[in-house]
Scaffold this active site. Sequence first.
Site, PDB file in Angstrom:
ATOM      1  N   ASN A   7       0.870  -1.183   0.000  1.00  0.00           N
ATOM      2  CA  ASN A   7       0.000   0.000   0.000  1.00  0.00           C
ATOM      3  C   ASN A   7       0.909   1.236   0.000  1.00  0.00           C
ATOM      4  OD1 ASN A   7      -1.803   2.012   0.549  1.00  0.00           O
ATOM      5  ND2 ASN A   7      -2.729   1.016   2.323  1.00  0.00           N
ATOM      6  N   ARG A  91      -2.359  -1.842  -3.650  1.00  0.00           N
ATOM      7  CA  ARG A  91      -3.458  -0.880  -3.577  1.00  0.00           C
ATOM      8  C   ARG A  91      -3.069   0.312  -4.442  1.00  0.00           C
ATOM      9  NH1 ARG A  91      -4.261   3.700   0.418  1.00  0.00           N
ATOM     10  NH2 ARG A  91      -6.374   4.414  -0.007  1.00  0.00           N
ATOM     11  N   HIS A 180     -11.539   5.533  -1.000  1.00  0.00           N
ATOM     12  CA  HIS A 180     -11.729   4.591   0.129  1.00  0.00           C
ATOM     13  C   HIS A 180     -12.581   3.390  -0.285  1.00  0.00           C
ATOM     14  CE1 HIS A 180     -11.294   8.140   3.208  1.00  0.00           C
ATOM     15  NE2 HIS A 180     -10.126   7.547   3.019  1.00  0.00           N
ATOM     16  N   ARG A 241      -8.811  18.714   5.554  1.00  0.00           N
ATOM     17  CA  ARG A 241      -9.449  19.096   4.283  1.00  0.00           C
ATOM     18  C   ARG A 241     -10.817  19.720   4.561  1.00  0.00           C
ATOM     19  NH1 ARG A 241      -8.867  13.250   1.816  1.00  0.00           N
ATOM     20  NH2 ARG A 241      -6.816  12.894   2.706  1.00  0.00           N
ATOM     21  N   GLU A 385      -8.271  -3.212   4.699  1.00  0.00           N
ATOM     22  CA  GLU A 385      -8.097  -3.069   3.245  1.00  0.00           C
ATOM     23  C   GLU A 385      -7.105  -4.096   2.720  1.00  0.00           C
ATOM     24  OE1 GLU A 385      -7.369   0.943   4.430  1.00  0.00           O
ATOM     25  OE2 GLU A 385      -8.460   1.718   2.704  1.00  0.00           O
TER      26      GLU A 385
END
Length: 401
Positions: A7, A91, A180, A241, A385
């Site tokens: 990842n 990923r 995501h 953000r 994940e």
Amino acid sequence: MKILVINSGSSSLKYQFFDMESEKVIVKGNCERISQVDSKIVYSIDGQEEIETEVKINNHHEAFENIIRILTDDNDGVISDMSEIDAIGHRIVHGGEKLVRPEILTEKVEEEIEETVPLAPLHNAAALEVLRACKKILSNIPQVTVFDTAFHSTIPKYAQMYAIPYKFYEDDGIKKYGFHGISHEYVSNRAAEMLKKNIKSLNIITFHLGNGSSCTAIKRGTSFETSMGFTPIDGLVMGTRCGSIDVAIIKYLSKEKGMSIEKIDNILNKESGVLGISGISSDFRDLATHANNGNERARLALDMFCYSAKKYIGSFLCIMGGLDVIVFTGGIGENAPFIRSEIVRNLEFLGIELDEENNKKAIGEEMFVSTIGSKICVVVIPTNEELLIARETKKALKKEE
Ligand code: ADP
């Protein structure tokens, strides 16, 4: 079968090495602060205590070399030879329009990933560097790419498009991609398993709340709408953000404040969200402490975060025409009961009833946190994940046989 899952972040490279017979993690680790002076590798074998070593890592290629060195180390390596790695699963943050399912790496797929670099410059460029390092170092081992945007390719076109001139979609691929996806897919499948129901019979809202936060409406097992957009800045208020804002603010800051587009971009991505509002931190533990001590801006930041999440429940419930399950995951979703409680507060009229005692107990583990009588289930599910990538890698190779 043993699968190495990679990842790659912009300055980190996380990995997990799985034995797929038992789905057990043999080694997991992270190469941190790549290309910085204090780069290091932290890893743990068989769930034991973490080992930390300071190593100069100049780029993602070197990071991957270090991972292989650790796996095959004479003293504490877990394999004697690289050939014991059956496959590598990667990923990849952005798959663009074309890469909408896991793919075995070929020249064509590599070219298509290259085309997506402008859409996710930091992440996809790093991922490409790692893919190429793997090809060089482990030339005979199949690699499978799993895309974070792919899960959202099922969102209906009327929800994917922005109402700007159509040519920007045709020429530049400007549309909602969502992110995501691997996490939303994993936790929604797990929720169906926990409920012992077929996912095709369920409407689910999944909240992935971490440094970046997003929310997805999953109708009968496929993504139907999501909060992030063309980039991961859209949607919920996040750590740093801004989430959804009036785009005219950008012109205002440029014209009235004389700011460059880079400066504005930096403010909206790195200096906004709960950090920007509180002026204290993007970490929800710090914010909770300050809010509890009476800091009004820390309280305001938390209120804004929860309010932005709550609005999606109403919106997604309507577009799916009903709701069976709400899932919380990610660092905040898994570990912050007060945030979960605030997001679903006063929603009893919809049939959402939180069991406050169980909610307080659910920290980092799978647990139902709604009452037995709640019409809509609320569940906490730690995301995984890497496991989903390992499973998809195995599946892709089986198909190929
Ligand atoms: P990323 O999006 O980088 O993968 P994570 O999913 O690990 O991030 O989430 C990190 C965030 O989780 C941190 O910013 C922190 O605010 C939050 N978090 C972690 N543990 C707790 C906790 N016990 N209480 C509240 N927030 C927490």
